[in-house]
Write an enzyme that holds these catalytic residues in place. Structure first.
Site, PDB file in Angstrom:
ATOM      1  N   CYS A  86       0.833  -1.198   0.000  1.00 44.47           N
ATOM      2  CA  CYS A  86       0.000   0.000   0.000  1.00 44.47           C
ATOM      3  C   CYS A  86       0.875   1.258   0.000  1.00 44.47           C
ATOM      4  O   CYS A  86       1.575   1.512  -0.973  1.00 44.47           O
ATOM      5  CB  CYS A  86      -0.980  -0.057   1.176  1.00 44.47           C
ATOM      6  SG  CYS A  86      -2.393   1.034   0.936  1.00 44.47           S
ATOM      7  N   HIS A 182      -3.698  -5.395   0.531  1.00 38.94           N
ATOM      8  CA  HIS A 182      -3.166  -5.826   1.835  1.00 38.94           C
ATOM      9  C   HIS A 182      -3.129  -7.353   1.920  1.00 38.94           C
ATOM     10  O   HIS A 182      -4.143  -7.980   2.240  1.00 38.94           O
ATOM     11  CB  HIS A 182      -4.024  -5.250   2.968  1.00 38.94           C
ATOM     12  CG  HIS A 182      -3.833  -3.785   3.147  1.00 38.94           C
ATOM     13  ND1 HIS A 182      -2.852  -3.249   3.947  1.00 38.94           N
ATOM     14  CD2 HIS A 182      -4.476  -2.726   2.592  1.00 38.94           C
ATOM     15  CE1 HIS A 182      -2.898  -1.930   3.885  1.00 38.94           C
ATOM     16  NE2 HIS A 182      -3.873  -1.585   3.070  1.00 38.94           N
ATOM     17  N   GLU A 184      -1.860  -9.067   4.196  1.00 38.50           N
ATOM     18  CA  GLU A 184      -1.864  -9.520   5.593  1.00 38.50           C
ATOM     19  C   GLU A 184      -3.266  -9.737   6.149  1.00 38.50           C
ATOM     20  O   GLU A 184      -3.425 -10.376   7.188  1.00 38.50           O
ATOM     21  CB  GLU A 184      -1.092  -8.529   6.472  1.00 38.50           C
ATOM     22  CG  GLU A 184      -1.761  -7.184   6.710  1.00 38.50           C
ATOM     23  CD  GLU A 184      -1.562  -6.166   5.588  1.00 38.50           C
ATOM     24  OE1 GLU A 184      -1.885  -4.988   5.819  1.00 38.50           O
ATOM     25  OE2 GLU A 184      -1.095  -6.533   4.487  1.00 38.50           O
TER      26      GLU A 184
END
Length: 526
Positions: A86, A182, A184
């Site tokens: 990001c 993202h 994660e």
């Protein structure tokens, strides 16, 4: 000699994203050690840390604004694998000669990216669907306003969306990657596989970070640190102090003494359970200080939540100190400090997340305490602490018990704390938790508890009216405890719990269920 579990390590540079700690947890779940440092870490510190690769995390600011954070320039001359996520991808692109612009379409939430290049990168053999043109598609989570609009020299597009043609990029010859989404978060379905490709295939990290090895390493470190000295631990029955007790007992045996302060504000039978578990079953030396009267007399007449917390904290230290003074020649005080405490404590001092090794005192300890700290969990996240607890043989229900505030029932009794109120609340809370277990919902909610309201409400028993107290039930679902939604428990279950509390506990005439989310409400009532 087994390999040092910290030797294959990843550096995560933090630009202020709420997801930074989540990235670190994901990296560790894959079996690789990592630490979080601020984005402006010096070249000397980076070289000393000696990472196998660097992750540039996200952040709330815009690369297009003057003075917004930048990655250390030295990273682009160090031949280290880089992954920008990001904001991390945007600053990487901008610093290397690409261009970032504000987007007129903010991408927030679920998105589908098309893989433009899968070989030798993050996306090799990874897909969720296939597009009409035969290219792989991935379900991902986006959260950005800006986007990369021109690639830096040497980079190619590796994934795109209709509104962000450069949704991921990679260098043609260097191990440098950027993703606008993202990986994660769990909404990015293949996120773990992408991170694993970066850590294992690209950075060449061995997966050494496992519960068994972490325990071995911690035992060695504790033995080296304390030698033959005696260690004292304040045991609360919570997850962190319980895991510290089990770990230290395995490392140093009878050199450890635990002090368990029973403040009269614990859950039903909790004091006896702690003594059974640690003293009886595990053979740990535990001193139980029965200080209920001391705590309750100091709390008498006090209505203010903050002052109640302070009274409970100060009284705990008085009682703990008095018990500690009876144990001769103690050199070390053990604490259940965990990695998020270290990050938050450093951030409070410097305005940003900082270093694991800086001395961290959780606060509340007397200044003149002549003991050194031993903190065997200070590198670990809460989920890692739980896994280690299981590995050390602690029961699942203890390790995965819901959080319980330090002041205990003191902040779940609104206003003044009295023994009568604590006794009623203990019983009500026990019924609530017992029924959640019976319905197999306890581990599906993040936290559940009862609250005592010191107001009397009218009830009818037989033909007689009676004015008795009110119990509020609270259950929430959350990932990080920063935000939470109230748990939508079945009405039949709430009815059963309410009936049991009113019928089995004298002094209660009404039960209510709290349907407030956080924000605006907090999880605890006080």
């Amino acid at each position: 000699m087994s390999e040092n579990i910290h030797s294959h390590r990843i550096l995560i540079l933090d630009f202020g994203s709420q997801y930074t700690q989540l990235i670190a947890r994901r990296v560790r779940e894959i079996g690789v050690y990592c630490e979080i440092y601020p984005f402006d870490m010096s070249e000397a510190d980076i070289r000393e840390f000696n990472p196998k690769g660097v992750i540039l995390a996200g952040g709330p600011e815009s690369v297009t604004e003057l003075g917004s954070p930048r990655a250390p320039e030295c990273l682009f001359n160090m031949d280290l694998p880089l992954l920008g996520i990001c904001y991390g991808m945007q600053t990487m692109a901008e610093q290397m000669g690409g261009k970032v612009a504000g987007s007129n379409v903010r991408e927030f939430g679920y998105a589908q990216v098309k893989i433009e290049r899968s070989e030798d990168g993050l996306f090799e053999n990874i897909k969720d669907h296939v597009a009409e043109d035969g290219k792989p598609l991935l379900d991902v989570w986006m959260s950005h306003g800006d986007k990369v609009v021109a690639l830096p020299e040497g980079f190619v597009i590796s994934a795109s969306t209709p509104s962000a043609p450069i949704a991921a990029m990679q260098h043609e010859s260097k191990p440098w990657f950027g993703v606008q989404f993202h990986p994660e978060v769990t909404h990015t379905l293949q996120g773990r596989r992408m991170l694993e490709r970066f850590l294992v295939n690209i950075c060449g990290c061995k997966q050494l970070w496992t519960p068994g090895r972490i325990i071995e390493d911690a035992i060695t470190q504790v033995r080296n640190q304390v030698g033959q000295d005696k260690v004292l631990l304040g045991l609360s029955g919570g997850v962190d102090s319980s895991v510290v007790a089990a770990l230290l007992h395995r490392a140093i045996g009878d050199q450890l003494t635990c002090v368990f302060v029973d403040n009269g504000l614990l859950r039903l039978h909790e004091g006896d359970q702690v003594m059974d578990m640690f003293a009886k079953n595990m053979g740990i030396k535990v001193v139980r200080a029965n200080a209920q009267d001391q705590f309750l007399s100091k709390l008498a007449g006090e209505n203010d939540p903050e002052r109640k917390r302070k009274i409970i904290g100060h009284t705990f230290i008085e009682v703990f100190d008095a018990e500690a003074a009876k144990i001769k020649d103690v050199k070390w005080l053990a604490q259940g400090t965990i990695y998020p405490d270290v990050i938050e404590s450093a951030a409070a001092k410097t305005g940003k997340a900082h270093v694991i090794k800086s001395h961290h005192n959780v606060g509340g300890l007397p200044e003149d305490m002549e003991m050194q700290l031993v903190e065997p969990l200070r590198e670990l996240f809460k989920d890692e602490v739980r896994k280690i607890g299981l590995e050390l043989g602690l029961p699942y229900d203890m390790v995965y018990r819901h959080p319980f505030p330090g002041p205990g029932l003191g902040v779940r009794i609104l206003g003044e704390v009295k023994k009568e109120y604590a006794d009623i609340l203990r019983e009500a809370d026990a019924i609530f938790i017992e029924e959640l277990h019976r319905a197999e919902l306890y581990h599906k909610v993040s936290q559940a508890f009862a609250v005592f309201l010191p107001v009397k409400s009218v009830g009818v028993v037989g033909d007689a009216r009676r004015y008795e107290y009110v119990i509020a039930l609270r259950a929430v679902e959350t990932i990080d405890f920063m935000t939470a939604r109230w748990a939508h428990l079945p009405y039949e279950l709430l009815e059963k719990i309410s009936n049991r509390i009113i019928n089995e506990i004298s002094g209660v005439s009404r039960v209510v269920y709290d349907v407030s989310s956080k924000p605006p409400a907090t999880i605890e009532w006080e």
